[in-house]
Design a protein around this motif. Structure first.
Motif, mmCIF file in Angstrom:
data_model
loop_
_atom_site.group_PDB
_atom_site.id
_atom_site.type_symbol
_atom_site.label_atom_id
_atom_site.label_comp_id
_atom_site.label_asym_id
_atom_site.label_seq_id
_atom_site.Cartn_x
_atom_site.Cartn_y
_atom_site.Cartn_z
ATOM 1 N N THR A 1 45.847 28.497 22.855
ATOM 2 C CA THR A 1 44.424 28.730 22.625
ATOM 3 C C THR A 1 43.576 27.790 23.468
ATOM 4 N N THR A 2 44.025 26.529 23.577
ATOM 5 C CA THR A 2 43.264 25.583 24.381
ATOM 6 C C THR A 2 43.274 25.977 25.843
ATOM 7 N N GLY A 3 44.420 26.431 26.347
ATOM 8 C CA GLY A 3 44.494 26.864 27.736
ATOM 9 C C GLY A 3 43.604 28.056 28.013
ATOM 10 N N ARG A 4 43.568 29.005 27.075
ATOM 11 C CA ARG A 4 42.706 30.169 27.264
ATOM 12 C C ARG A 4 41.232 29.762 27.240
ATOM 13 N N ALA A 5 40.899 28.836 26.360
ATOM 14 C CA ALA A 5 39.508 28.387 26.299
ATOM 15 C C ALA A 5 39.104 27.677 27.591
ATOM 16 N N LEU A 6 40.012 26.860 28.137
ATOM 17 C CA LEU A 6 39.706 26.187 29.404
ATOM 18 C C LEU A 6 39.558 27.189 30.544
ATOM 19 N N TRP A 7 40.390 28.234 30.528
ATOM 20 C CA TRP A 7 40.294 29.249 31.589
ATOM 21 C C TRP A 7 38.957 29.986 31.525
ATOM 22 N N ARG B 1 32.994 32.326 37.230
ATOM 23 C CA ARG B 1 33.537 33.505 37.907
ATOM 24 C C ARG B 1 33.535 33.330 39.418
ATOM 25 N N TRP B 2 32.489 32.681 39.925
ATOM 26 C CA TRP B 2 32.432 32.518 41.377
ATOM 27 C C TRP B 2 33.586 31.641 41.867
ATOM 28 N N ALA B 3 33.995 30.661 41.042
ATOM 29 C CA ALA B 3 35.115 29.816 41.436
ATOM 30 C C ALA B 3 36.418 30.610 41.442
ATOM 31 N N VAL B 4 36.585 31.497 40.461
ATOM 32 C CA VAL B 4 37.785 32.336 40.427
ATOM 33 C C VAL B 4 37.815 33.254 41.640
ATOM 34 N N ASP B 5 36.686 33.886 41.944
ATOM 35 C CA ASP B 5 36.630 34.790 43.098
ATOM 36 C C ASP B 5 36.881 34.033 44.402
ATOM 37 N N ALA B 6 36.303 32.856 44.538
ATOM 38 C CA ALA B 6 36.495 32.078 45.759
ATOM 39 C C ALA B 6 37.964 31.687 45.931
ATOM 40 N N GLY B 7 38.594 31.257 44.845
ATOM 41 C CA GLY B 7 40.006 30.908 44.924
ATOM 42 C C GLY B 7 40.879 32.103 45.252
ATOM 43 N N LEU B 8 40.549 33.268 44.680
ATOM 44 C CA LEU B 8 41.324 34.483 44.958
ATOM 45 C C LEU B 8 41.182 34.898 46.413
ATOM 46 N N ILE B 9 39.972 34.810 46.945
ATOM 47 C CA ILE B 9 39.764 35.168 48.354
ATOM 48 C C ILE B 9 40.494 34.194 49.272
ATOM 49 N N ALA B 10 40.510 32.928 48.898
ATOM 50 C CA ALA B 10 41.225 31.940 49.708
ATOM 51 C C ALA B 10 42.721 32.233 49.735
ATOM 52 N N VAL B 11 43.284 32.587 48.588
ATOM 53 C CA VAL B 11 44.713 32.914 48.541
ATOM 54 C C VAL B 11 44.987 34.189 49.328
ATOM 55 N N ALA B 12 44.101 35.187 49.214
ATOM 56 C CA ALA B 12 44.280 36.423 49.975
ATOM 57 C C ALA B 12 44.205 36.154 51.473
ATOM 58 N N LEU C 1 37.125 41.753 47.709
ATOM 59 C CA LEU C 1 37.377 41.145 46.402
ATOM 60 C C LEU C 1 36.092 40.642 45.750
ATOM 61 N N LEU C 2 35.053 40.439 46.544
ATOM 62 C CA LEU C 2 33.766 40.062 45.963
ATOM 63 C C LEU C 2 33.153 41.197 45.147
ATOM 64 N N LEU C 3 33.568 42.434 45.446
ATOM 65 C CA LEU C 3 33.012 43.605 44.760
ATOM 66 C C LEU C 3 33.864 44.065 43.592
ATOM 67 N N ARG C 4 34.976 43.421 43.331
ATOM 68 C CA ARG C 4 35.944 43.976 42.398
ATOM 69 C C ARG C 4 35.426 44.024 40.959
ATOM 70 N N ARG C 5 34.497 43.149 40.590
ATOM 71 C CA ARG C 5 33.991 43.160 39.214
ATOM 72 C C ARG C 5 32.979 44.278 38.983
ATOM 73 N N ARG C 6 32.083 44.495 39.941
ATOM 74 C CA ARG C 6 31.048 45.516 39.776
ATOM 75 C C ARG C 6 31.484 46.875 40.317
ATOM 76 N N PHE C 7 32.252 46.889 41.416
ATOM 77 C CA PHE C 7 32.688 48.146 42.019
ATOM 78 C C PHE C 7 34.200 48.082 42.268
ATOM 79 N N PRO C 8 35.000 48.159 41.208
ATOM 80 C CA PRO C 8 36.452 47.991 41.374
ATOM 81 C C PRO C 8 37.096 49.080 42.233
ATOM 82 N N LEU C 9 36.619 50.324 42.113
ATOM 83 C CA LEU C 9 37.199 51.398 42.925
ATOM 84 C C LEU C 9 36.919 51.180 44.402
ATOM 85 N N ALA C 10 35.710 50.749 44.735
ATOM 86 C CA ALA C 10 35.374 50.469 46.134
ATOM 87 C C ALA C 10 36.245 49.329 46.671
ATOM 88 N N ALA C 11 36.510 48.327 45.844
ATOM 89 C CA ALA C 11 37.365 47.221 46.287
ATOM 90 C C ALA C 11 38.771 47.697 46.595
#
Length: 373
Positions: free
Chosen positions: A2-8, A13-24, A51-61
């Protein structure tokens, strides 16, 4: 956990997206290093930026990550896009189609002539492996979506249980009040009446002035106490029984507040005649209340419309809701609410109808003749 999920959840969101784009981007750089053309780099950049569009336009991504799969064995960007689409849509054919496109893009070699001239058996094996890889994020996304649905349904079930517990507590309190009213009427009021009668007889028969004054005082206090007891019995029966309803009851003035507190996106239109009785107003209120409760329990996510109407001889209310947007939980129901509404309608010489609509929703309509208040 539960603590790990709360920390996540605290990670922006911008940090998650930035990290995902960096890994990609790292995934692309490893696959294209030393052998890429300008066009390949352009497709790779487009897929990572998608990947920047995946939250609002997932099909386009998903569609924007497909070109990069033709030139390189990348995994991060396509898998992330497919996962997000699977979490946010319930269109199963669309998910299957996107997974097939992703597998086809990962199997085909560019130019296409190289694929057609190669070993077809090996190409088929590659397609099966690519398809399994594509379906993995889709299944994970659907599992996450199902988990969210179950969590939401558990909250709705708990709310329904709290509502049922509150109704049960009110019912128990009403029965206790009715029993107390009967006891006060049959025992206490009877005894006080006897005291008043005996005090009156003593006042007439007493010879001494002091005795007559005392008897008069006892009789006066007894009569006043009897009046108070009768008033209390009336109030207790009004709140605990079915014969009288003298306690403050809801009317049309509280209808807007009821809709605002329902937690459902509801529109209120129309109006009723200004001279209908308070009983009719109370019946309209209870009809809307029960209909919105049923929408909240059996059609989560639906919108509702409350329409008040009247003509020369009749008035009524129609409550219609759209089809649910989320799966509902099968809660036990004896349909006592609708039975009670029909009984209220019959008291007004009216009718109550409840039926499904062609759009997958539900409609409840009260119709009664106009009677002056």
């Amino acid at each position: 956990m539960t603590t790990g999920r709360a920390l996540w959840r605290r990670v922006p969101r911008w940090a998650v997206d930035a990290g995902l784009i960096a890994v990609a981007a790292l995934d692309v750089w490893i696959n294209l290093f030393g052998e890429a053309t300008t066009f390949m780099w352009a497709c790779a950049a487009l897929g990572c930026a998608a990947l920047l569009l995946r939250r609002r336009f997932p099909l386009a991504a998903v569609l924007l990550t497909l070109p990069m799969t033709l030139f390189m064995d990348v995994a991060v960007a396509p898998i992330a896009a497919l996962y997000t689409l699977a979490v946010r849509t319930r269109n199963r054919p669309l998910l299957v189609g996107c997974a097939l496109l992703n597998a086809a893009g990962g199997t085909l070699a560019w130019p296409l002539s190289d694929t057609l001239s190669g070993d077809q058996t090996w190409t088929l094996i590659q397609f099966v492996y690519a398809l399994a890889t594509a379906f993995a994020p889709v299944l994970c996304g659907q599992l996450v979506q199902a988990r969210h649905d179950v969590a939401r349904q558990l909250v709705e079930v708990e709310e329904a249980r709290e509502h049922e517990r509150a109704l049960h507590a009110q019912s128990v309190l009403a029965r206790e009040r009715a029993q107390l009213a009967r006891e006060m009427h049959d025992v206490v009021s009877h005894q006080v009446s006897l005291i008043a009668v005996q005090a009156g007889a003593l006042q007439v028969a007493a010879k001494e002035p002091d005795a007559r004054d005392a008897a008069r005082t006892i009789r006066t206090l007894s009569v006043n106490t009897l009046d108070e007891l009768r008033h209390m019995v009336t109030l207790l029966r009004a709140s605990g029984g079915k014969e009288t309803e003298l306690t403050p009851q809801p009317t049309l003035a509280e209808l807007q507040q009821l809709i605002a507190n329902s937690g459902i996106e509801t529109t209120l239109t129309g109006q009723l005649p200004p001279d209908i009785s308070t009983t009719a107003q109370r019946t309209v209120y209870r009809t809307v209340q029960e209909a919105l409760t049923n929408v909240r329990k059996h059609a989560p996510g639906a919108r509702a419309e409350v329409r008040l109407w009247h003509d020369a001889h009749h008035f009524g209310v129609t409550v219609t809701n759209t089809a649910p947007t989320r799966p509902s939980v099968a809660l036990p129901s004896a349909r006592h609410g609708l039975i009670g509404l029909r009984e209220r309608a019959e008291l007004l010489d009216g009718t109550l109808t409840a039926e499904s609509t062609q759009q997958g929703g539900y409609a409840i309509e009260l119709r009664a003749p106009i009677r002056p208040a």
